[in-house]
Scaffold this motif. Structure first.
Motif, PDB file in Angstrom:
ATOM      1  N   PRO A  30       1.104  -1.489  -0.182  1.00 54.32           N
ATOM      2  CA  PRO A  30       0.378   0.478  -0.188  1.00 54.32           C
ATOM      3  C   PRO A  30       0.804   1.428  -0.091  1.00 54.32           C
ATOM      4  N   ASP A  31       0.533   2.264  -0.380  1.00 55.89           N
ATOM      5  CA  ASP A  31       0.948   3.681  -0.447  1.00 55.89           C
ATOM      6  C   ASP A  31      -0.295   4.692  -0.487  1.00 55.89           C
ATOM      7  N   PRO A  32      -0.531   4.982   0.503  1.00 54.24           N
ATOM      8  CA  PRO A  32      -1.832   5.605   1.055  1.00 54.24           C
ATOM      9  C   PRO A  32      -1.816   6.926   0.533  1.00 54.24           C
ATOM     10  N   SER A  33      -0.603   7.927   0.386  1.00 51.32           N
ATOM     11  CA  SER A  33      -0.335   8.645   0.397  1.00 51.32           C
ATOM     12  C   SER A  33      -0.258   8.806  -1.539  1.00 51.32           C
ATOM     13  N   HIS A  42      -6.485  16.183   2.481  1.00 57.45           N
ATOM     14  CA  HIS A  42      -5.327  15.932   2.103  1.00 57.45           C
ATOM     15  C   HIS A  42      -4.173  16.861   2.488  1.00 57.45           C
ATOM     16  N   VAL A  43      -3.991  16.091   3.595  1.00 52.84           N
ATOM     17  CA  VAL A  43      -2.653  17.043   4.589  1.00 52.84           C
ATOM     18  C   VAL A  43      -1.198  16.782   3.337  1.00 52.84           C
ATOM     19  N   SER A  72       4.831  22.217   4.523  1.00 48.79           N
ATOM     20  CA  SER A  72       3.705  23.225   4.992  1.00 48.79           C
ATOM     21  C   SER A  72       3.368  22.803   6.296  1.00 48.79           C
ATOM     22  N   PRO A  73       2.862  23.516   7.516  1.00 44.26           N
ATOM     23  CA  PRO A  73       3.350  22.721   8.969  1.00 44.26           C
ATOM     24  C   PRO A  73       2.298  21.580   8.552  1.00 44.26           C
ATOM     25  N   ALA A  74       1.298  21.942   8.314  1.00 40.54           N
ATOM     26  CA  ALA A  74       0.486  20.179   8.413  1.00 40.54           C
ATOM     27  C   ALA A  74       1.065  19.201   7.727  1.00 40.54           C
ATOM     28  N   PHE A  75       2.162  18.968   6.572  1.00 39.71           N
ATOM     29  CA  PHE A  75       2.140  17.938   6.037  1.00 39.71           C
ATOM     30  C   PHE A  75       2.328  17.199   6.766  1.00 39.71           C
ATOM     31  N   ARG A  76       2.434  15.860   6.054  1.00 36.43           N
ATOM     32  CA  ARG A  76       2.397  14.562   6.699  1.00 36.43           C
ATOM     33  C   ARG A  76       2.641  13.454   5.925  1.00 36.43           C
ATOM     34  N   PRO A  77       2.241  12.225   5.597  1.00 41.81           N
ATOM     35  CA  PRO A  77       2.346  10.952   5.070  1.00 41.81           C
ATOM     36  C   PRO A  77       0.957  10.707   4.759  1.00 41.81           C
TER      37      PRO A  77
END
Length: 303
Positions: free
Chosen positions: A190-193, A260-261, A267-272
């Motif tokens: 799986p590749d969730p992003s 869709h972070v 950006s501060p909210a970025f994460r996978p």
């Protein structure tokens, strides 16, 4: 008995066991190792070119392309990798692709004799018939994986009703993105992003021609803003107590878009994206695609 009824059937000793105790098997449990080995050996028999390609994909060194040596080399490190072998087999075998995409199944002589008798079946000895046996084997063994006949690979098993709804949405114009999202969500790796990205693209492909057909650089965010700000110009097929208000649709699109972070690195909210987010996103996207492509979201009639 239908295929779904057969899939839901359980032996007497397991019929009243809780869902938690009936959890599907990850990897390759002991009772599946020998049947899976046998299936791989038989499928690759007398097919040295395909066996050699699979060995290269699996990074297994072989002096000559022999299926038994391939299975031994893979199992020696981790029996769970046998599922990867099957996954690669389905992905690389162009003969199987031809049968699935061009030749198709044949009408059965007994069609209509009973509800459980299929109208069509794969020819005896065909590659597709062998893959059908594989799918039955995985189901009978309680594997967490099943055959994805569209993507020609293995995917994580999901509820049949949910799978049918998603399959219908994939047949629409945005299906390419939905199929990619499905594979990235339920595939062997799986590749969730990526899955979330493709879910967004699927809804954009379905909604932009309906809501913003004259735009050139539109996004799902702009679709969301338009439906929110011009809500009086749009309606849903279900009128309900709110006269077909698109407010529920706007909320659903907002949930998908704002969740869709992973779209803005740095950006501060970025994460996978997480796996549970990807799973929710693809099923939400399938619903939205269906709504936009079937006219369930439409301009409100004046007067």
């Amino acid at each position: 008995m239908s295929d779904q009824e057969n899939a839901d059937w359980q032996p007497l000793s397991r019929r009243h066991v809780s869902t938690r105790e009936q959890a599907l098997f990850e990897g390759v449990p002991d009772h599946l190792i020998h049947p899976l080995n046998t299936w791989i050996d038989e499928y690759l028999a007398d097919r040295p070119k395909l066996t050699g390609r699979i060995a290269l994909q699996m990074r297994v060194a072989l002096d000559y392309p022999d299926p038994e040596l391939l299975v031994e080399g893979v199992s020696a490190s981790d029996p769970a990798l046998l599922l990867d072998v099957v996954d690669v087999v389905l992905h690389l075998d162009k003969g199987l692709w031809w049968e699935l995409d061009v030749a198709g199944p044949e009408p059965t002589m007994e069609a209509g004799a009973a509800e459980w008798v299929p109208d069509f079946s794969w020819p005896k000895g065909s590659k597709a018939a062998a893959v059908e046996r594989l799918d039955e084997m995985l189901m009978d063994a309680g594997s967490a994986f099943e055959v994805d006949w569209h993507q020609r690979c293995l995917q994580r098993r999901v509820d049949a009703t949910v799978a049918i709804a998603a399959d219908q949405a994939m047949s629409l114009d945005a299906g390419q993105h939905l199929r990619a999202a499905w594979a990235a969500t339920y595939g062997r790796h799986p590749d969730p992003s990526k899955a979330y990205d493709e879910a967004i693209r699927a809804v954009e492909a379905a909604s932009i021609p309906v809501v913003l057909p004259r735009g050139t650089r539109e996004t799902l965010g702009k679709v969301h803003a338009h439906l929110r700000d011009a809500s009086d110009k749009w309606e849903l097929a279900i009128e309900g107590a709110n006269d077909g208000s698109v407010a529920p649709l706007t909320e659903m699109i907002g949930l998908l878009w704002k969740g869709h972070v992973a779209r803005h690195a740095g950006s501060p909210a970025f994460r996978p994206q997480r796996q549970d987010e990807a799973q929710m996103a693809i099923h939400l996207a399938a619903t939205l695609v269906h709504w936009f492509r079937t006219g369930a979201v439409r301009p409100r009639k004046s007067g």
